[in-house]
Design a protein around this motif. Structure first.
Motif, PDB file in Angstrom:
ATOM      1  N   LEU A 183       0.925  -1.260   0.139  1.00 49.98           N
ATOM      2  CA  LEU A 183       0.178   0.014   0.141  1.00 49.98           C
ATOM      3  C   LEU A 183       0.850   1.252   0.179  1.00 49.98           C
ATOM      4  CD1 LEU A 183      -2.803  -1.031   2.536  1.00 49.98           C
ATOM      5  CD2 LEU A 183      -2.938  -0.927   0.030  1.00 49.98           C
ATOM      6  N   GLU A 184       2.183   1.228   0.326  1.00 52.33           N
ATOM      7  CA  GLU A 184       3.188   2.183   0.404  1.00 52.33           C
ATOM      8  C   GLU A 184       3.565   2.696  -1.018  1.00 52.33           C
ATOM      9  OE1 GLU A 184       3.458   4.004   3.421  1.00 52.33           O
ATOM     10  OE2 GLU A 184       2.200   2.461   4.390  1.00 52.33           O
ATOM     11  N   ASN A 185       3.398   1.698  -2.039  1.00 55.14           N
ATOM     12  CA  ASN A 185       3.747   1.572  -3.143  1.00 55.14           C
ATOM     13  C   ASN A 185       3.281   2.477  -4.053  1.00 55.14           C
ATOM     14  OD1 ASN A 185       6.368   0.442  -2.285  1.00 55.14           O
ATOM     15  ND2 ASN A 185       5.616  -1.577  -3.016  1.00 55.14           N
ATOM     16  N   VAL A 186       2.334   3.153  -3.863  1.00 55.97           N
ATOM     17  CA  VAL A 186       1.303   3.998  -4.934  1.00 55.97           C
ATOM     18  C   VAL A 186       2.222   5.127  -5.729  1.00 55.97           C
ATOM     19  CG1 VAL A 186      -0.847   5.276  -5.486  1.00 55.97           C
ATOM     20  CG2 VAL A 186      -0.872   3.379  -3.825  1.00 55.97           C
ATOM     21  N   GLU A 187       2.949   5.963  -5.180  1.00 55.94           N
ATOM     22  CA  GLU A 187       3.657   6.746  -5.772  1.00 55.94           C
ATOM     23  C   GLU A 187       4.508   6.199  -6.518  1.00 55.94           C
ATOM     24  OE1 GLU A 187       2.628   9.774  -5.950  1.00 55.94           O
ATOM     25  OE2 GLU A 187       0.862   9.302  -4.625  1.00 55.94           O
ATOM     26  N   ARG A 188       5.376   5.266  -6.272  1.00 58.38           N
ATOM     27  CA  ARG A 188       6.446   4.226  -7.128  1.00 58.38           C
ATOM     28  C   ARG A 188       5.951   3.986  -8.507  1.00 58.38           C
ATOM     29  NH1 ARG A 188       8.045   0.447  -9.122  1.00 58.38           N
ATOM     30  NH2 ARG A 188       5.988  -0.378  -8.905  1.00 58.38           N
ATOM     31  N   LEU A 189       4.637   3.689  -8.649  1.00 62.68           N
ATOM     32  CA  LEU A 189       4.059   3.311 -10.152  1.00 62.68           C
ATOM     33  C   LEU A 189       4.515   4.421 -10.902  1.00 62.68           C
ATOM     34  CD1 LEU A 189       0.410   2.306  -8.752  1.00 62.68           C
ATOM     35  CD2 LEU A 189       2.558   0.898  -9.340  1.00 62.68           C
ATOM     36  N   ALA A 190       4.582   5.878 -10.625  1.00 64.04           N
ATOM     37  CA  ALA A 190       5.150   6.790 -11.517  1.00 64.04           C
ATOM     38  C   ALA A 190       6.518   6.190 -12.238  1.00 64.04           C
ATOM     39  CB  ALA A 190       5.266   7.919 -10.992  1.00 64.04           C
TER      40      ALA A 190
END
Ligand code: PLP
Length: 340
Positions: free
Chosen positions: A245-252
């Motif tokens: 759930l902490e990895n959302v921004e990493r998707l960029a």
């Protein structure tokens, strides 16, 4: 080998493996697994819904949501290329006894409000009635297209006007949200339930979430048990999910890598490459006089894996186990494979 078949191929990192090992657990069917309970609460927060349910797979999550929303014999409105009818073994018929009415969502895979209104069937002595509208974002078959929140709102409002609830297959809804620079919660503000995968770009080894109202999730919990998805000490697999759930921004990063990959592939003679909006790159191979299968066989020999999507369409998917150098190398190898 550079594996671009799917964002599901990622393996858990050390932090996820440690979290799994250290997880506090209990029997989740009794509601006693603290790690699962925390995951469900935090997942609900992420999408701005009252409650959430941890499920083994995205497919089960969609099918649970559909079954929970509908009654046997109703119609479901779905986009004609959507995952729920293309890749889920006819589960809408097998598990929920629904009649499917498809809508053509065009190049972006999103039905217009008019299409939704036209597709609605009022229940009477002869007609089954429409029980659910199911949307998908990002749209996998259309090439990871990120549908705007306004388009989702418009389709959902049309369904709601006729009293029809709306489910969003948001396996990659976080990718769509990042692409539009909005929160996942904004993306699903006007739908009644959402399924999203922890096991794709977010990097968890297992699991998906279904979110909705408290009342909806209480009923979905019974359907999960019915479908055989009631798990016991599931905290062991839910703990990596909490990190996911902490990895959302990493998707960029995945989206950047997809753009780089697409730009490089587009330079190869004979390949027609769709501009990616998220982490999926579709390549049409017809101009190179190759079927997708023939193209992918050559790619594999050169050390790159992809997935056939149509006779002349191959899909490459970026994820957290590949970086900028990997996609540059992948495009070089594909170029050699096609031009040799
Ligand atoms: C992957 C996917 C699913 C299903 O997820 P699984 O965990 O593989 O069952 C559902 N919908 C879409 C759009 C997907 O891409």
């Amino acid at each position: 080998m550079i594996d671009l078949r799917s964002d599901t191929v990622t393996t858990p990192d050390d932090a996820m493996r440690e979290a799994a090992g250290d997880a506090e657990v209990g029997d989740d069917v009794y509601g006693e697994d603290p790690t699962v309970n925390e995951l469900e609460a935090r997942a609900a927060d992420l999408v701005g819904m009252e409650d959430a349910l941890y499920v083994p797979t995205g497919t089960m999550g969609n099918q649970i949501a559909v079954r929970t929303h509908t009654d046997r014999g109703q119609e479901i409105l779905v986009e004609r290329e959507s995952h729920v009818i293309k890749w889920e073994l006819g589960g809408l018929a097998q598990l929920s006894n629904l009649q499917v009415r498809t809508l053509d969502g065009g190049a972006r895979g999103i039905p217009t409000p008019e299409q939704v209104r036209d597709g609605f069937v009022e229940e009477d002595l002869h007609r089954p009635g429409t029980g659910l509208l199911s949307l998908e974002n990002s749209h996998n078959s259309k090439g990871g297209v990120a549908i705007s929140p306004e388009k989702i709102d418009a389709a959902a409002e049309a369904a709601h006007d006729d009293g029809v609830p709306v489910h969003l297959d948001g396996a990659r809804v976080c990718n769509a949200a990042v692409a539009h620079d909005v929160s996942p919660a904004r993306m699903v503000e006007n739908v009644d339930s959402v399924m999203f995968c922890l096991s794709k770009g977010l990097g968890a080894p297992v699991g998906s979430m279904v979110a909705g109202s408290e009342e909806f999730i209480a009923r979905a919990r019974r359907v999960r048990k019915l479908f055989g998805g009631g798990m016991r000490q599931a905290g062991v697999i839910a703990a990596p999910g909490l990190l996911a759930l902490e990895n959302v921004e990493r998707l960029a990063d995945d989206h950047d890598n997809a753009r780089t990959l697409a730009e490089r592939l587009a330079e190869i003679e004979g390949l027609d490459v769709q501009d990616p909006e998220t982490n999926i790159v579709l390549v049409n191979t017809e101009g190179a006089d190759l079927t997708a299968d023939g193209f992918l066989d050559a790619c594999e020999d050169a050390g790159v894996l992809g997935t056939p999507f149509d006779t002349h369409v191959a899909r490459f998917c970026t994820h957290w186990d590949v970086d900028h150098e990997d996609v540059v190398a992948a495009a070089e190898r594909v170029g050699e494979a096609v031009e040799s």
